[in-house]
Design an enzyme around this catalytic site. Structure first.
Site, PDB file in Angstrom:
ATOM      1  N   CYS A 122       0.934  -1.123   0.097  1.00 32.80           N
ATOM      2  CA  CYS A 122       0.040   0.117   0.173  1.00 32.80           C
ATOM      3  C   CYS A 122       0.809   1.241   0.019  1.00 32.80           C
ATOM      4  O   CYS A 122       1.557   1.495   0.661  1.00 32.80           O
ATOM      5  CB  CYS A 122      -0.838  -0.034   1.311  1.00 32.80           C
ATOM      6  SG  CYS A 122      -2.099  -1.516   1.265  1.00 32.80           S
ATOM      7  N   CYS A 125       1.512   3.163   3.371  1.00 34.07           N
ATOM      8  CA  CYS A 125       1.838   2.436   4.464  1.00 34.07           C
ATOM      9  C   CYS A 125       3.170   2.271   4.804  1.00 34.07           C
ATOM     10  O   CYS A 125       4.004   1.757   3.602  1.00 34.07           O
ATOM     11  CB  CYS A 125       1.100   1.131   4.570  1.00 34.07           C
ATOM     12  SG  CYS A 125       1.497  -0.050   5.971  1.00 34.07           S
ATOM     13  N   GLY A 169       1.998  -6.135   8.832  1.00 36.91           N
ATOM     14  CA  GLY A 169       1.594  -7.119   8.111  1.00 36.91           C
ATOM     15  C   GLY A 169       0.282  -7.169   7.527  1.00 36.91           C
ATOM     16  O   GLY A 169      -0.919  -6.445   8.213  1.00 36.91           O
ATOM     17  N   GLU A 170      -0.204  -8.434   6.886  1.00 34.96           N
ATOM     18  CA  GLU A 170      -1.667  -8.709   6.550  1.00 34.96           C
ATOM     19  C   GLU A 170      -2.063  -9.768   7.044  1.00 34.96           C
ATOM     20  O   GLU A 170      -1.435 -11.010   6.514  1.00 34.96           O
ATOM     21  CB  GLU A 170      -1.697  -8.596   4.824  1.00 34.96           C
ATOM     22  CG  GLU A 170      -3.084  -9.246   4.177  1.00 34.96           C
ATOM     23  CD  GLU A 170      -4.305  -8.515   5.026  1.00 34.96           C
ATOM     24  OE1 GLU A 170      -4.326  -7.415   5.174  1.00 34.96           O
ATOM     25  OE2 GLU A 170      -4.843  -9.477   5.313  1.00 34.96           O
ATOM     26  N   SER A 201      -7.890  -6.746  11.090  1.00 37.81           N
ATOM     27  CA  SER A 201      -8.125  -5.847   9.905  1.00 37.81           C
ATOM     28  C   SER A 201      -7.332  -6.519   8.711  1.00 37.81           C
ATOM     29  O   SER A 201      -6.286  -6.874   8.796  1.00 37.81           O
ATOM     30  CB  SER A 201      -7.271  -4.592  10.277  1.00 37.81           C
ATOM     31  OG  SER A 201      -7.446  -3.568   9.400  1.00 37.81           O
TER      32      SER A 201
HETATM   33  N1  SAH Z   1      -2.700  -4.927   6.641  1.00 40.37           N
HETATM   34  C1  SAH Z   1      -3.788  -4.817   7.264  1.00 40.37           C
HETATM   35  C2  SAH Z   1      -3.982  -4.383   8.763  1.00 40.37           C
HETATM   36  C3  SAH Z   1      -2.597  -3.865   9.240  1.00 40.37           C
HETATM   37  S1  SAH Z   1      -2.783  -2.005   8.849  1.00 40.37           S
HETATM   38  C4  SAH Z   1      -4.792  -3.709   6.557  1.00 40.37           C
HETATM   39  O1  SAH Z   1      -4.311  -3.075   5.679  1.00 40.37           O
HETATM   40  O2  SAH Z   1      -5.923  -3.669   7.282  1.00 40.37           O
HETATM   41  C5  SAH Z   1      -3.777  -1.395   9.967  1.00 40.37           C
HETATM   42  C6  SAH Z   1      -4.683  -0.258   9.198  1.00 40.37           C
HETATM   43  O3  SAH Z   1      -3.860   1.003   9.057  1.00 40.37           O
HETATM   44  C7  SAH Z   1      -5.236  -0.433   7.950  1.00 40.37           C
HETATM   45  O4  SAH Z   1      -6.455   0.094   7.775  1.00 40.37           O
HETATM   46  C8  SAH Z   1      -4.242   0.608   7.191  1.00 40.37           C
HETATM   47  O5  SAH Z   1      -5.057   0.820   5.943  1.00 40.37           O
HETATM   48  C9  SAH Z   1      -3.969   1.776   8.037  1.00 40.37           C
HETATM   49  N2  SAH Z   1      -2.789   2.367   7.569  1.00 40.37           N
HETATM   50  C10 SAH Z   1      -1.703   1.888   6.976  1.00 40.37           C
HETATM   51  N3  SAH Z   1      -0.842   3.059   6.991  1.00 40.37           N
HETATM   52  C11 SAH Z   1      -1.483   4.082   7.273  1.00 40.37           C
HETATM   53  C12 SAH Z   1      -0.892   5.514   7.366  1.00 40.37           C
HETATM   54  N4  SAH Z   1       0.265   5.709   7.155  1.00 40.37           N
HETATM   55  N5  SAH Z   1      -2.058   6.443   7.790  1.00 40.37           N
HETATM   56  C13 SAH Z   1      -3.054   5.985   8.103  1.00 40.37           C
HETATM   57  N6  SAH Z   1      -3.711   4.745   8.086  1.00 40.37           N
HETATM   58  C14 SAH Z   1      -2.682   3.771   7.820  1.00 40.37           C
HETATM   59 FE1  SF4 Z   2      -1.184  -2.516   3.196  1.00 38.93          FE
HETATM   60 FE2  SF4 Z   2      -1.931  -3.504   5.474  1.00 38.93          FE
HETATM   61 FE3  SF4 Z   2      -0.029  -4.256   4.450  1.00 38.93          FE
HETATM   62 FE4  SF4 Z   2       0.150  -1.955   5.262  1.00 38.93          FE
HETATM   63  S1  SF4 Z   2       0.137  -3.548   6.462  1.00 38.93           S
HETATM   64  S2  SF4 Z   2       0.815  -2.644   3.270  1.00 38.93           S
HETATM   65  S3  SF4 Z   2      -1.918  -1.184   5.053  1.00 38.93           S
HETATM   66  S4  SF4 Z   2      -2.008  -4.576   3.591  1.00 38.93           S
END
Ligand code: SAH
Ligand code: SF4
Length: 362
Positions: A122, A125, A169-170, A201
């Site tokens: 993402c 992230c 992580g996912e 999540s």
């Molecule tokens: N991988 C999973 C869970 C970990 S991230 C997921 O993506 O859902 C947890 C949450 O934080 C997710 O909703 C993600 O989109 C959000 N997130 C990640 N990086 C972020 C950032 N820099 N600012 C705001 N939200 C963020």
């Molecule tokens: Fe995307 Fe969640 Fe993985 Fe960050 S931890 S790269 S938000 S899937």
């Protein structure tokens, strides 16, 4: 050596049976681990010395070594950096909510990680930008919670009530590790948390959502949506690939049907990218009619220079627009920002910590 928590409770019972030990030995051992915070078999004084020695030859219950711990929000947020060995580390965060007059929190949430890095990439992230290193084992996931639960036992306060799988992580890309950890956290012989106190999540692994719905658990599910249309979503989550928002909404509907739980859609708000009023209206239209809640997370500017956090006015306007269109929505209250404890920004800080030690408080 194998960590005992990498086996399931049933496997450990079977192991004891094969050693000619009664089944209740398993319960005794996990009473020590989860209710007394034992970190070595020798502490288990109601087991014979011979059995303790045999256990210690076959398994370990060692905790993850603590590299650093930092506090924020007057101690209501604590972030620990735990050593996974081999140069890897994992962060875990405890957040206390709603203290009573004596300062005892009503709710204690621990945010845990399931992978070192993440393959989903993402764009916003910090973890995603680092790429994927490896899955965490069940024991490594549970160890993050045990780190804080041992501290609670020692202090006689801060009993953990909630777990969110929102660290690095996912979780559904490490399905086996995640579900094994959930079993330990919820079963009465383990930590015994309420299933409803646990939230996974996911970025939207459809097969994983389907499997989770079949587990017969009542855990909460958050689906990270981040966009009202597929084109923008694929831009923000390059690996979203063939997964469409329609499929995610369908998966959410199915999860609600099966588990009787409302689903949350997470939406990281990015200035001028996905925070326009018409995008709020489009989002509300798409999720109309399902038992869902939208959790807006103003972007934590950790990932890179090309993305910005919207100002408070734009956040409020987006929220108002969603609510006016009938959606159930809130803005996530951020915790521990000054110690980079906010979920989704963990990995960068870990890496910095490896080259430049972070200050140890207490
Ligand atoms: N991988 C999973 C869970 C970990 S991230 C997921 O993506 O859902 C947890 C949450 O934080 C997710 O909703 C993600 O989109 C959000 N997130 C990640 N990086 C972020 C950032 N820099 N600012 C705001 N939200 C963020
Ligand atoms: Fe995307 Fe969640 Fe993985 Fe960050 S931890 S790269 S938000 S899937």
């Amino acid at each position: 050596m194998r960590h005992l928590l990498d086996l399931s409770y049933e496997e450990i019972e079977a192991e004891f049976a094969s050693w000619g030990e009664p089944r209740y030995r398993a319960k005794q051992v996990f009473d020590w681990v989860f209710r007394h915070g034992a970190t070595e078999f020798d502490a288990m004084t109601n087991l014979t010395p011979a059995l303790r020695a045999r256990l210690a030859e076959a398994f370990t219950i060692a905790p993850l070594p603590v590299l650093a711990e930092r506090r924020a929000d007057d101690g209501a947020t604590v972030k620990a950096l735990l050593d996974l060995g081999g140069g890897d580390a994992v962060e875990t965060v405890r957040m206390d909510y709603d203290p009573d007059e004596d300062g005892a929190p009503d709710r204690v949430t621990v945010c845990i990680s399931t992978q070192v890095g993440c393959a989903m990439g993402c764009r916003f992230c910090a973890t995603g930008l680092q790429g994927f290193t490896r899955n965490l084992s069940p024991a490594e996931i549970v160890a993050q919670v045990l780190h804080f639960s041992r501290a609670s036992l020692a202090a006689g306060t801060h009993r953990i009530t909630n777990i969110v799988f929102m660290g690095m992580g996912e979780p559904l890309a490490n399905y086996a590790g995640t579900i094994a950890a959930i079993r330990w956290l919820t079963r009465p012989e383990g930590l015994g948390l309420r299933q409803r106190g646990i939230t996974v999540s996911t970025v939207g692994v459809i097969r994983g959502i389907e499997r989770l719905a079949e587990e017969g658990l009542q855990i909460g599910l958050t689906i990270s949506l981040h966009a009202p249309d597929d084109e923008l979503r694929r831009n923000l989550i390059p690996t979203a690939g063939g997964t469409t928002i329609d499929q995610l909404i369908e998966a959410a509907r199915m999860y609600i049907d099966r588990c009787g739980r409302r689903v949350t859609f997470a939406y990281a708000l990015l200035d001028r990218v996905n925070d326009e009023p018409e995008q709020a209206r489009a989002l509300a239209r798409r999720i109309r009619g399902i038992q869902a809640h939208v959790n807006l997370i103003p972007y934590n500017p950790t990932a890179g220079p090309d993305l910005r956090r919207p100002n408070i006015g734009r956040v409020r306007a987006f929220l108002r627009e969603l609510q006016a269109a009938g959606a159930n929505a809130t803005v996530r209250i951020e915790r521990g920002v000054e110690i980079a404890a906010a979920c989704g920004q963990l990995r960068t800080d870990v890496q910095r910590a490896q080259t430049r030690p972070i200050a140890l408080v207490e």
